[in-house]
Enzyme design. Structure first.
Site, PDB file in Angstrom:
ATOM      1  N   ASP A  64       0.806  -1.223   0.000  1.00 33.79           N
ATOM      2  CA  ASP A  64       0.000   0.000   0.000  1.00 33.79           C
ATOM      3  C   ASP A  64       0.839   1.273   0.000  1.00 33.79           C
ATOM      4  OD1 ASP A  64      -2.536  -1.513   0.368  1.00 33.79           O
ATOM      5  OD2 ASP A  64      -1.583  -2.030   2.274  1.00 33.79           O
ATOM      6  N   ASP A  81       3.366 -19.454   3.549  1.00 28.83           N
ATOM      7  CA  ASP A  81       3.311 -20.752   2.877  1.00 28.83           C
ATOM      8  C   ASP A  81       3.264 -20.632   1.358  1.00 28.83           C
ATOM      9  OD1 ASP A  81       3.313 -22.069   5.312  1.00 28.83           O
ATOM     10  OD2 ASP A  81       1.125 -22.037   5.473  1.00 28.83           O
ATOM     11  N   THR A  82       2.999 -19.433   0.858  1.00 25.48           N
ATOM     12  CA  THR A  82       2.930 -19.208  -0.589  1.00 25.48           C
ATOM     13  C   THR A  82       4.002 -18.193  -0.982  1.00 25.48           C
ATOM     14  OG1 THR A  82       1.392 -17.348  -0.421  1.00 25.48           O
ATOM     15  CG2 THR A  82       0.420 -19.568  -0.471  1.00 25.48           C
ATOM     16  N   HIS A 142       3.393 -15.185  -1.766  1.00 25.94           N
ATOM     17  CA  HIS A 142       2.767 -13.874  -1.578  1.00 25.94           C
ATOM     18  C   HIS A 142       3.788 -12.819  -1.157  1.00 25.94           C
ATOM     19  CE1 HIS A 142      -0.429 -11.024  -0.637  1.00 25.94           C
ATOM     20  NE2 HIS A 142       0.172 -10.793   0.516  1.00 25.94           N
TER      21      HIS A 142
END
Length: 137
Positions: free
Chosen positions: A45, A72-73, A75
């Site tokens: 942001d 876990d990803t 991201h």
């Protein structure tokens, strides 16, 4: 005196709070003034807040403070890569330094705690860039 704007991520606030305090102390040590601070939800942001601050005449540079911890990803990688790219673009568009004080991606919480000096390092970079750019103008 160099006037800085701080853009600080609220996500992982326990860590960004420590980063912010170290950055403020280092700005004072360097004789720089933190004239504006804005909190944003997360590192992704930051660009809009950075753009808004860069439009102000009394801002010489921006310091970003954020902490993106691995999940876990992928991201965390997407967040930091996109934020960093846009932050660099804004610096070039406005002709003012925007120092990257975002720790991550790909780090654990323990590694993040070891990297709380990223905000301090970003202040150092911002102040140096303002002074060096003034030398060549």
């Amino acid at each position: 005196m160099v006037n800085l704007g701080f853009v600080i991520a609220e996500f992982n606030r326990d860590l960004t709070f420590m980063m912010e305090k170290m950055a403020e102390e280092h700005a004072e040590f360097l004789g720089a003034n933190v004239s504006h601070k804005i909190m944003v939800p997360g590192s992704f942001d930051m660009p809009l807040a950075i753009k808004t601050l860069l439009q102000k005449d009394d801002i010489d540079a921006i310091v970003t403070i954020g902490c993106v911890i691995e999940g876990d990803t992928e991201h965390d990688e997407i967040v930091v890569q996109n934020a960093a790219r846009k932050i660099a673009d804004l610096s070039l568009d406005f002709g003012k330094p925007v120092a990257l004080g975002i720790a991550g991606p790909g780090m654990t919480r323990m590694q993040a705690e070891d990297r709380i000096d990223y905000g301090k390092n970003a202040v150092e970079a911002a102040v140096k860039m303002v002074k060096r750019l003034k030398e060549i103008q």
